[in-house]
Design an enzyme around this catalytic site. Structure first.
Site, mmCIF file in Angstrom:
data_model
loop_
_atom_site.group_PDB
_atom_site.id
_atom_site.type_symbol
_atom_site.label_atom_id
_atom_site.label_comp_id
_atom_site.label_asym_id
_atom_site.label_seq_id
_atom_site.Cartn_x
_atom_site.Cartn_y
_atom_site.Cartn_z
ATOM 1 N N SER A 252 0.811 -1.211 0.000
ATOM 2 C CA SER A 252 0.000 0.000 0.000
ATOM 3 C C SER A 252 0.841 1.256 0.000
ATOM 4 O O SER A 252 1.947 1.299 0.536
ATOM 5 C CB SER A 252 -0.947 0.011 1.202
ATOM 6 O OG SER A 252 -0.220 0.373 2.353
ATOM 7 N N LYS A 253 0.254 2.248 -0.618
ATOM 8 C CA LYS A 253 0.867 3.549 -0.700
ATOM 9 C C LYS A 253 1.154 4.079 0.702
ATOM 10 O O LYS A 253 2.214 4.614 0.985
ATOM 11 C CB LYS A 253 -0.142 4.443 -1.423
ATOM 12 C CG LYS A 253 0.322 5.811 -1.737
ATOM 13 C CD LYS A 253 -0.726 6.460 -2.612
ATOM 14 C CE LYS A 253 -0.597 7.965 -2.559
ATOM 15 N NZ LYS A 253 -1.507 8.630 -3.474
ATOM 16 N N ARG A 254 0.158 3.875 1.579
ATOM 17 C CA ARG A 254 0.289 4.417 2.926
ATOM 18 C C ARG A 254 1.464 3.799 3.669
ATOM 19 O O ARG A 254 2.153 4.457 4.431
ATOM 20 C CB ARG A 254 -1.009 4.185 3.697
ATOM 21 C CG ARG A 254 -1.285 5.265 4.712
ATOM 22 C CD ARG A 254 -2.430 4.881 5.629
ATOM 23 N NE ARG A 254 -2.235 3.550 6.155
ATOM 24 C CZ ARG A 254 -3.211 2.731 6.525
ATOM 25 N NH1 ARG A 254 -4.442 3.118 6.410
ATOM 26 N NH2 ARG A 254 -2.946 1.551 7.000
#
Ligand code: GLU
Length: 481
Positions: A252-254
């Site tokens: 994930s980007k996060r």
């Protein structure tokens, strides 16, 4: 058979690790059989265009060594290779399907569709376009077209029977036709949808093996119906399982583990990433782990692609990276590590070459280098308890005696280099009758203020220089007394 594969990213501004792996496998398959690897930019979603996004794709693929044989920047026999530049080409194909009864014009407005969707949902059904406009008379269609009423073109999917195909990874896939919706082929802005353009382009570009993420597994029957409607040969399909962080989580980007650039920014080597990524979801069939790109080309086999999601284990990647860094030619390591030294050290004050020698086999990822060498320019505030070490036979008292022994030796040294520092200190230790460790442990702690250091007491003293070494030893003597 001349194998032709393609990588067909949508320009989002980032290269997802899963995308890099798709590109890698498509490249490997083409090269393995002496075929062509084609780059096609899928930018038909004009609402989602990101400036500079195609450059990110070019640059990433180039860095990874995944050089394409045909593509937007270099051209080729099937160009242009950017879908928006092919815009004019799709409509006639859609019109051909309208003529043959495989597609139809649809004039339903967004409001009408929303209403019907809401009604379907209220009845607890999933909305599927109800072929409303399929039943318009030819005159009605012609009149609306002449009046420039906005339209889309939809596929006329069969409602009975089923559509099957064979995927080289997932095996035989069947979909009941009554689950297929009449997908839009040409949008109101005249652009093709991905669903349509991928079929037209894969055919026109002579793609023999379509490799892409498994999220397309269930749409592929619809694409095959289009191939059949045109009377075109259906390509081989290789759908790839998703790259996951663990059994439950996607990258994930996060969490900063989704994009190629996340890893490069943290100081992973491209070669290590590519090597590791190849193994996420593909098994070479033996226990080999290290591969150059050319070795991957030799070893690659679609049969080795797993159906289970590929687990992207960052710890494993760190280990690969560490091994690749260790094997770098020293000069390459030095040039790569220098900017990370520069973040915390003054190059005029420190011998970077020597420090790099000490650091090369202690580097897992480059972004951790500044924290490991910062103590050279900033003596950390540390707890005197670090001087106490049972195994090294060091106590607070012996540490004080040791530092008092070392201090005048260093002060009196005429030549500040590792060997003379070593010889002088070792002589003094021998004369004192103390154990080496009892002296060298507190010396290293006083100089560095930390437990783990690149190099031992002599190397650190050398790197710090006489003045700073004496300052730290004297301050430690003061604290201990
Ligand atoms: N443009 C699509 C994507 O980025 C490509 C899918 C395909 O390879 O057909 O997901």
């Amino acid at each position: 058979m001349n194998v032709r594969t393609r990588f067909a990213p949508s320009p989002t501004g980032f290269m997802h690790m899963g995308g890099v792996r798709t590109a890698l496998y498509a490249y490997l398959l083409a090269k393995k059989y002496g075929g062509q690897f084609i780059l096609r930019i899928e930018d038909t979603d004009q609402g989602r265009l990101v400036e500079g996004a195609t450059e990110v794709i070019y640059q990433t693929l180039k860095e990874c060594g995944l050089n394409w044989d045909e593509g937007p920047d270099i051209g080729g026999p099937c160009g242009p290779y950017i879908q928006s530049e092919r815009k004019q080409l799709y409509l006639p194909y859609a019109q051909q399907l309208v003529k043959s009864g495989h597609a139809y014009y649809c004039f339903c407005t967004k409001e009408e569709l929303d209403e019907r969707r809401a009604a379907a949902e209220a009845r607890g059904e999933t909305f599927k376009y109800d072929k409303h406009c399929l039943h318009l008379s030819q005159e009605e269609v012609d009149r609306r077209l002449a009046d420039h009423v906005p339209y889309v073109i939809r596929m006329n999917a069969p409602t009975e029977g089923e559509t099957s195909y064979h995927d080289l990874v997932f095996g035989d896939i069947s979909m009941p036709n009554d689950t297929l919706d009449d997908m839009v082929l040409i949008k109101a802005d005249g652009m093709p949808t991905y669903n349509f353009a991928n079929v037209i382009d894969d055919h026109l570009m002579g793609i023999t093996h379509v490799m892409r993420g498994m999220e397309y597994l269930s749409s592929t029957p619809k694409y095959n119906l289009l191939y059949q409607a045109f009377g075109w040969e259906i390509p081989q399909y290789i759908h790839l399982p998703t790259v996951m962080r663990d059994a439950q989580h996607k990258l994930s980007k996060r969490d900063g583990d989704a994009y190629y650039s996340d890893f490069i920014d943290k100081g992973y080597l491209t070669e290590a990433l590519i090597n590791y990524l190849a193994l996420v979801g593909w098994n070479p069939g033996d226990d080999r782990e290290f591969f150059t790109l050319d070795e991957l080309v030799d070893a690659f086999d679609v049969k080795g692609i797993n159906r289970a999601p590929g687990i992207f284990d960052v710890e494993k990647l760190r280990w690969f990276n560490f091994e690749y860094i260790r094997k770098l030619p020293f000069e390459t390591y030095l040039s790569k590590v220098t900017p990370w030294f520069d973040q915390v050290l003054d190059p005029a004050r420190f011998d970077y070459r020597r420090l790099a020698e000490l650091m090369q086999d202690r580097t897992e990822i480059f972004s951790e280098v500044p924290d490991k060498v910062r103590f050279l320019s900033q003596w950390p505030a540390f707890d005197s308890a670090l001087f106490v070490n049972k195994k090294q036979k060091s106590t607070l008292e012996s540490a004080l005696v040791s530092l008092r022994l070392v201090e005048p030796i260093l002060e009196g040294l005429s030549d500040w280099a590792e060997q003379p520092i070593h010889d002088a200190v070792m002589n003094a230790i021998a004369e004192s009758g103390m154990k080496n460790a009892t002296v060298l442990w507190p010396m290293r702690i006083a100089l560095s203020g930390q437990l783990a250091t690149p190099g031992g007491a002599f190397e650190i003293a050398y790197l710090l220089g006489r003045e700073e070494s004496l300052r730290r030893i004297r301050a430690s003597i003061e604290t201990l007394s």
